[in-house]
Design a protein around this motif. Sequence first.
Motif, PDB file in Angstrom:
ATOM      1  N   LEU A 243      23.225  -2.160  -3.959  1.00 49.41           N
ATOM      2  CA  LEU A 243      23.626  -1.590  -5.251  1.00 49.41           C
ATOM      3  C   LEU A 243      22.467  -0.900  -5.936  1.00 49.41           C
ATOM      4  O   LEU A 243      21.309  -1.105  -5.573  1.00 49.41           O
ATOM      5  CB  LEU A 243      24.226  -2.674  -6.151  1.00 49.41           C
ATOM      6  CG  LEU A 243      23.328  -3.703  -6.827  1.00 49.41           C
ATOM      7  CD1 LEU A 243      24.134  -4.459  -7.879  1.00 49.41           C
ATOM      8  CD2 LEU A 243      22.730  -4.694  -5.854  1.00 49.41           C
ATOM      9  N   ALA A 244      22.821  -0.083  -6.919  1.00 48.46           N
ATOM     10  CA  ALA A 244      21.819   0.583  -7.743  1.00 48.46           C
ATOM     11  C   ALA A 244      21.504  -0.324  -8.926  1.00 48.46           C
ATOM     12  O   ALA A 244      22.424  -0.772  -9.615  1.00 48.46           O
ATOM     13  CB  ALA A 244      22.367   1.919  -8.227  1.00 48.46           C
ATOM     14  N   PRO A 245      20.241  -0.627  -9.179  1.00 42.43           N
ATOM     15  CA  PRO A 245      19.911  -1.479 -10.326  1.00 42.43           C
ATOM     16  C   PRO A 245      20.428  -0.870 -11.633  1.00 42.43           C
ATOM     17  O   PRO A 245      20.404   0.346 -11.812  1.00 42.43           O
ATOM     18  CB  PRO A 245      18.375  -1.500 -10.324  1.00 42.43           C
ATOM     19  CG  PRO A 245      17.978  -1.162  -8.940  1.00 42.43           C
ATOM     20  CD  PRO A 245      19.042  -0.231  -8.433  1.00 42.43           C
ATOM     21  N   THR A 246      20.912  -1.727 -12.520  1.00 43.66           N
ATOM     22  CA  THR A 246      21.440  -1.263 -13.805  1.00 43.66           C
ATOM     23  C   THR A 246      20.299  -0.984 -14.781  1.00 43.66           C
ATOM     24  O   THR A 246      19.192  -1.509 -14.631  1.00 43.66           O
ATOM     25  CB  THR A 246      22.339  -2.348 -14.414  1.00 43.66           C
ATOM     26  OG1 THR A 246      21.618  -3.599 -14.393  1.00 43.66           O
ATOM     27  CG2 THR A 246      23.619  -2.515 -13.621  1.00 43.66           C
TER      28      THR A 246
ATOM     29  N   HIS B   4      22.254   9.450  -9.777  1.00 44.60           N
ATOM     30  CA  HIS B   4      22.628   9.037 -11.129  1.00 44.60           C
ATOM     31  C   HIS B   4      22.014   7.698 -11.551  1.00 44.60           C
ATOM     32  O   HIS B   4      22.390   7.160 -12.585  1.00 44.60           O
ATOM     33  CB  HIS B   4      24.150   8.951 -11.251  1.00 44.60           C
ATOM     34  CG  HIS B   4      24.832  10.284 -11.199  1.00 44.60           C
ATOM     35  ND1 HIS B   4      26.192  10.424 -11.049  1.00 44.60           N
ATOM     36  CD2 HIS B   4      24.335  11.545 -11.279  1.00 44.60           C
ATOM     37  CE1 HIS B   4      26.506  11.710 -11.030  1.00 44.60           C
ATOM     38  NE2 HIS B   4      25.397  12.411 -11.157  1.00 44.60           N
ATOM     39  N   SER B   5      21.115   7.140 -10.750  1.00 46.09           N
ATOM     40  CA  SER B   5      20.487   5.868 -11.129  1.00 46.09           C
ATOM     41  C   SER B   5      19.720   6.025 -12.437  1.00 46.09           C
ATOM     42  O   SER B   5      18.900   6.936 -12.573  1.00 46.09           O
ATOM     43  CB  SER B   5      19.479   5.428 -10.057  1.00 46.09           C
ATOM     44  OG  SER B   5      20.143   4.899  -8.948  1.00 46.09           O
ATOM     45  N   GLU B   6      19.968   5.103 -13.351  1.00 41.58           N
ATOM     46  CA  GLU B   6      19.245   5.181 -14.621  1.00 41.58           C
ATOM     47  C   GLU B   6      17.924   4.413 -14.559  1.00 41.58           C
ATOM     48  O   GLU B   6      17.070   4.550 -15.405  1.00 41.58           O
ATOM     49  CB  GLU B   6      20.118   4.634 -15.748  1.00 41.58           C
ATOM     50  CG  GLU B   6      21.314   5.521 -16.020  1.00 41.58           C
ATOM     51  CD  GLU B   6      21.880   5.269 -17.395  1.00 41.58           C
ATOM     52  OE1 GLU B   6      21.147   5.402 -18.387  1.00 41.58           O
ATOM     53  OE2 GLU B   6      23.072   4.917 -17.478  1.00 41.58           O
TER      54      GLU B   6
ATOM     55  N   GLY C 206      28.149   1.430  -6.552  1.00 39.80           N
ATOM     56  CA  GLY C 206      27.496   2.600  -7.150  1.00 39.80           C
ATOM     57  C   GLY C 206      26.782   2.318  -8.456  1.00 39.80           C
ATOM     58  O   GLY C 206      26.922   1.244  -9.034  1.00 39.80           O
ATOM     59  N   PRO C 207      26.009   3.300  -8.925  1.00 45.18           N
ATOM     60  CA  PRO C 207      25.299   3.157 -10.200  1.00 45.18           C
ATOM     61  C   PRO C 207      26.263   3.312 -11.383  1.00 45.18           C
ATOM     62  O   PRO C 207      27.431   3.663 -11.184  1.00 45.18           O
ATOM     63  CB  PRO C 207      24.307   4.311 -10.165  1.00 45.18           C
ATOM     64  CG  PRO C 207      25.000   5.356  -9.371  1.00 45.18           C
ATOM     65  CD  PRO C 207      25.814   4.626  -8.334  1.00 45.18           C
TER      66      PRO C 207
END
Lengths: 235, 235
Positions: free
Chosen positions: A78-81, A109-111, A188-189
């Motif tokens: 997963l993409a870290p939040t 789109h990862s923040e 996904g992110p």
Amino acid sequence: MHLFFQPDFSSISALTDDEAFHAAKVLRLREGETVQVTDGQGSWYDAQVRQSTPKRCDLQILKQTTYEPRPYSIEIALAPTKNIDRIEWFVEKATEMGMDKISFFYTKHSERRTIKLDRLQKIAVSAMKQSLQAYLPQLEEVGDFEKWLPKASEATAQKFIAHLPDDVLPPHLLKSALPKQNYLVLIGPEGDFTTKEIELTQQLGFQMAVLGNTRLRTETAALVACQTLHLVNIP
Amino acid sequence: MHLFFQPDFSSISALTDDEAFHAAKVLRLREGETVQVTDGQGSWYDAQVRQSTPKRCDLQILKQTTYEPRPYSIEIALAPTKNIDRIEWFVEKATEMGMDKISFFYTKHSERRTIKLDRLQKIAVSAMKQSLQAYLPQLEEVGDFEKWLPKASEATAQKFIAHLPDDVLPPHLLKSALPKQNYLVLIGPEGDFTTKEIELTQQLGFQMAVLGNTRLRTETAALVACQTLHLVNIP
């Protein structure tokens, strides 16, 4: 009884680093006291303290129990939040439920573009102890999503992506996952995958899967995927 | 588009209290702008601002959509944890996944004897909006476990308690729950139920159920129960 984590315990029969310090300075363990140790790789030990210093606690093994791994494995990638607390609780809860690997990737789109793996590792160790498990999930920061994905997809038996296309609703993960497989699920992110990223997953044979009827946050989706795959394997 | 929660929206066609304040002071909505409103009871509105003040935001309904409730309902009843953060995230995650009722009881081993229902309510509203749902779970502090249980057990079709007896392992919740039922699941406090409390549940017809192979924290067990019951109902 006090439970410690020592990854290389079978070869050294001692606690080192933080665990040795905790044993000596916080718990003030004395010669002759008994403790439990897990190596996070399936072994669980009853052991007796021989000598305890803040740098090293030598132990004598009284009993070793080895647990078979599950007949399936779960990797969630997963993409870290943006808010890292959300990832921290995911790591805790997924470890409690039982998880083999958590991989962190970065997408267009990862923040968030950094994580503190050490801190997440400590949370996983603590949750493994809390839930009395002998296996510690592997945590890995795998970098750029598009570079990592082709390598990652080679080794895995059943590959899923939690994604809802605009047209046809894919089947629920509970229905498409087969029992006793090695699973890899991509989450996904917060800003979702790009069309290009989705296309890459399709070229590499990832199946789209629904996780439920509601819109889930990244970390909730990751946890739901983990729990769903455990339930696929209830005999 | 901005989404608001107004429980009595069908009768007043306006936002009040915090939602009115938020509309006027934070979002600075003007006459003619369009918003969405849910009443948390299955209805979802597109509406247009007629007049916005910090006390009341009058809206004209443009469109009303009514969502059927699920063909099953989930009530989880649990003892609040010592660390209230754990309950707060349970409320958030359970709301995201879809939940009908969360009841908080106090048992002999409960470490916490008060909760702030208002605060939990706000968390549920926020999670309902985040996950774009039209139903808000009902939250209730039901008091003493032994007094509450006989009343609670009357109304419910399938009643479970997450408990592992010392002798025979009960079946997994996934196997004993039937689809399309009203479920009530009891989750014990951190110090577990007492023998007397367990006996009472057995007299009242609660089935013991396993939730997995690992020892789960109170709030994790509650979430796993919720997710398992959703999966029982995947067609």
